[in-house]
Enzyme design. Structure first.
Site, PDB file in Angstrom:
ATOM      1  N   ASP A  34      -2.023  -1.706  10.612  1.00  9.52           N
ATOM      2  CA  ASP A  34      -2.402  -1.866   9.127  1.00  9.52           C
ATOM      3  C   ASP A  34      -2.644  -3.028   8.585  1.00  9.52           C
ATOM      4  O   ASP A  34      -3.274  -3.221   7.552  1.00  9.52           O
ATOM      5  CB  ASP A  34      -0.971  -1.469   8.604  1.00  9.52           C
ATOM      6  CG  ASP A  34      -0.455  -0.191   8.461  1.00  9.52           C
ATOM      7  OD1 ASP A  34      -1.236   0.649   8.592  1.00  9.52           O
ATOM      8  OD2 ASP A  34       0.695  -0.044   7.827  1.00  9.52           O
TER       9      ASP A  34
ATOM     10  N   PRO B 237       9.816  -4.161  -0.492  1.00 14.80           N
ATOM     11  CA  PRO B 237      11.001  -3.964   0.361  1.00 14.80           C
ATOM     12  C   PRO B 237      10.416  -3.900   1.769  1.00 14.80           C
ATOM     13  O   PRO B 237       9.436  -3.593   2.020  1.00 14.80           O
ATOM     14  CB  PRO B 237      11.562  -2.637  -0.055  1.00 14.80           C
ATOM     15  CG  PRO B 237      10.807  -2.304  -1.520  1.00 14.80           C
ATOM     16  CD  PRO B 237       9.952  -3.136  -1.521  1.00 14.80           C
TER      17      PRO B 237
ATOM     18  N   GLY C  35      10.748  -2.691   5.710  1.00 11.43           N
ATOM     19  CA  GLY C  35      10.740  -1.490   6.616  1.00 11.43           C
ATOM     20  C   GLY C  35      10.598  -0.196   5.692  1.00 11.43           C
ATOM     21  O   GLY C  35      11.407   0.783   5.624  1.00 11.43           O
TER      22      GLY C  35
ATOM     23  N   SER D 234       2.565  -6.494   6.813  1.00  6.12           N
ATOM     24  CA  SER D 234       1.076  -6.480   7.250  1.00  6.12           C
ATOM     25  C   SER D 234       0.152  -7.209   6.198  1.00  6.12           C
ATOM     26  O   SER D 234      -0.822  -7.864   6.567  1.00  6.12           O
ATOM     27  CB  SER D 234       0.753  -5.257   7.434  1.00  6.12           C
ATOM     28  OG  SER D 234       1.333  -4.449   8.370  1.00  6.12           O
TER      29      SER D 234
ATOM     30  N   LEU E  76       5.500   0.620   3.246  1.00  7.22           N
ATOM     31  CA  LEU E  76       4.596  -0.131   2.186  1.00  7.22           C
ATOM     32  C   LEU E  76       3.464  -1.294   2.901  1.00  7.22           C
ATOM     33  O   LEU E  76       2.779  -1.668   2.119  1.00  7.22           O
ATOM     34  CB  LEU E  76       5.367  -0.676   1.184  1.00  7.22           C
ATOM     35  CG  LEU E  76       6.305   0.347   0.268  1.00  7.22           C
ATOM     36  CD1 LEU E  76       7.222  -0.269  -0.452  1.00  7.22           C
ATOM     37  CD2 LEU E  76       5.507   1.438  -0.338  1.00  7.22           C
ATOM     38  N   GLY E  77       3.869  -1.640   3.969  1.00  9.15           N
ATOM     39  CA  GLY E  77       3.008  -2.406   4.690  1.00  9.15           C
ATOM     40  C   GLY E  77       2.938  -3.956   4.215  1.00  9.15           C
ATOM     41  O   GLY E  77       2.292  -4.524   4.387  1.00  9.15           O
TER      42      GLY E  77
ATOM     43  N   LYS F 187       0.903  -1.203   0.084  1.00  6.86           N
ATOM     44  CA  LYS F 187       0.056  -0.020  -0.077  1.00  6.86           C
ATOM     45  C   LYS F 187       0.928   1.133  -0.064  1.00  6.86           C
ATOM     46  O   LYS F 187       2.042   1.239   0.422  1.00  6.86           O
ATOM     47  CB  LYS F 187      -1.035  -0.037   1.319  1.00  6.86           C
ATOM     48  CG  LYS F 187      -0.338  -0.104   2.619  1.00  6.86           C
ATOM     49  CD  LYS F 187       0.239   1.329   3.059  1.00  6.86           C
ATOM     50  CE  LYS F 187       0.985   1.153   4.417  1.00  6.86           C
ATOM     51  NZ  LYS F 187       1.680   2.425   4.940  1.00  6.86           N
TER      52      LYS F 187
HETATM   53  O1  C5P Z   1       0.678  -1.509  14.882  1.00  6.35           O
HETATM   54  P1  C5P Z   1       2.073  -1.813  14.396  1.00  6.35           P
HETATM   55  O2  C5P Z   1       2.949  -2.941  15.033  1.00  6.35           O
HETATM   56  O3  C5P Z   1       2.334  -1.570  13.061  1.00  6.35           O
HETATM   57  O4  C5P Z   1       2.862  -0.251  15.021  1.00  6.35           O
HETATM   58  C1  C5P Z   1       4.229  -0.169  15.399  1.00  6.35           C
HETATM   59  C2  C5P Z   1       4.536   0.826  16.136  1.00  6.35           C
HETATM   60  O5  C5P Z   1       4.222   2.128  15.587  1.00  6.35           O
HETATM   61  C3  C5P Z   1       3.803   0.838  17.494  1.00  6.35           C
HETATM   62  O6  C5P Z   1       4.394   0.317  18.461  1.00  6.35           O
HETATM   63  C4  C5P Z   1       3.882   2.518  17.743  1.00  6.35           C
HETATM   64  O7  C5P Z   1       4.871   2.842  18.300  1.00  6.35           O
HETATM   65  C5  C5P Z   1       3.702   3.116  16.419  1.00  6.35           C
HETATM   66  N1  C5P Z   1       2.179   3.513  15.886  1.00  6.35           N
HETATM   67  C6  C5P Z   1       1.451   4.517  16.614  1.00  6.35           C
HETATM   68  N2  C5P Z   1       0.371   4.675  16.215  1.00  6.35           N
HETATM   69  C7  C5P Z   1      -0.217   4.203  15.260  1.00  6.35           C
HETATM   70  C8  C5P Z   1       0.402   2.965  14.564  1.00  6.35           C
HETATM   71  C9  C5P Z   1       1.451   2.827  14.955  1.00  6.35           C
HETATM   72  O8  C5P Z   1       2.028   5.090  17.557  1.00  6.35           O
HETATM   73  N3  C5P Z   1      -1.539   4.205  14.953  1.00  6.35           N
END
Ligand code: C5P
Length: 280
Positions: free
Chosen positions: A141, A99, A101, A108, A104-105, A16
């Site tokens: 995501d 890729p 990191g 997820s 681009l999700g 994405k």
């Molecule tokens: O949900 P996910 O594991 O992708 O999030 C990774 C990190 O990004 C979270 O631990 C948080 O630090 C940050 N994050 C956030 N608010 C969001 C999504 C992610 O602070 N809505």
């Protein structure tokens, strides 16, 4: 989803981009409240998933991921089997094209692909909303990739409102070969909240990403590429995706994206990841 001869399913897991990412505020659970317009793109991973007697087996075209004991795809399989109280095992093979990191999700989308494939393979009755609930336990995501349609996502990202883009957009997606840590990007934003630069209007939304200021403050390649994109005749506008490190340029056509690609590689180095994409 394609079923193969030996009872496996092949699942495309699109990446994405965020066309708009506005951080509304900090939440009490440590996450940030978002309003973001996300759209699936033509670049994606491919997974082959089959049921086996027991255990969760995982292989990957990228050895760095194949060696890891746990990843989002294996966690998705485990969570699905536990929740549905199923005794079976699962074998997953992941062909990685997105890729890592990169904002681009990719991981997820792989996790959502596993959930979708296991629903099909096991024949359990589970609506999209329930599957999206499981997905939300895996990452902010992941629910978006259950629906795989352009959507405005709110909350942590898990409240999904599908939207129709009038037409598919074209573009060029580039990745510098290093990643940006998502927790770091949000933490750096929180220490000095400031809105991202607003860009052009598309179908009622304005290109913007509030995670650009933190990412741009550390990784100078990113604003350099964005500014270069914005000066090119083919480019409608450019933006970083998610927490970075991908940057995309929107163009009017596939031909325009390809001609931009040639000049980008000549300018920034022939080995850099640069791929024409269709958005939506
Ligand atoms: O949900 P996910 O594991 O992708 O999030 C990774 C990190 O990004 C979270 O631990 C948080 O630090 C940050 N994050 C956030 N608010 C969001 C999504 C992610 O602070 N809505």
């Amino acid at each position: 989803m394609i079923s193969t001869e030996h009872g496996a399913v092949k699942q495309f897991a699109p990446a994405k981009i965020n066309l708009y990412l506005h951080i509304v505020g900090k939440r009490t659970d440590g996450f940030h409240e978002l309003e973001t317009l996300m759209a699936p793109i033509s670049l994606g991973d491919t997974l082959e998933i089959e049921l086996i007697a027991r255990g969760i087996e995982f292989t990957c075209s990228d050895p760095a991921l194949g060696d890891a004991k746990e990843n989002l795809a294996t966690r998705a399989a485990r969570i699905f089997l536990e929740e549905m109280k199923l005794e079976t095992g699962v074998r997953i093979h992941l062909e990685k094209a997105v890729p890592v990191g990169a904002g681009l999700g990719g991981g997820s989308s792989d996790a959502a692909a596993v959930l979708l494939a296991l629903r099909e393979l096991t024949g359990v009755t589970c609506g999209d909303a329930k599957l999206a609930e499981l997905a939300a336990q895996l990452g902010s995501d992941v629910p978006f990739f259950i629906y795989k349609t352009p959507a405005v996502c709110r909350g942590r990202g898990e409240i999904i409102e599908p939207v129709a883009l009038k037409e598919k957009l074209h573009g060029l997606l580039v990745h510098p070969g290093f990643g940006v840590s998502t927790p770091w990007a949000y933490k750096t934003y929180a220490a000095n909240p400031q809105p991202g630069e607003t860009g052009r209007q598309f179908e009622g939304f304005t290109l913007r990403n509030d995670l650009e200021p933190p990412a741009f403050s550390k990784y100078v390649w990113l604003p350099t590429v964005k500014a270069w994109f914005r000066k090119q005749p083919e480019v409608l506008d450019a933006l970083m995706s998610g927490s970075g490190s991908s940057v995309f340029a929107l163009t009017e056509s596939e031909d325009a994206a390809n001609s931009l690609r040639g000049r980008f590689l000549a300018e920034f180095g022939e080995t850099i990841f640069a791929q024409a994409i269709v958005v939506g």
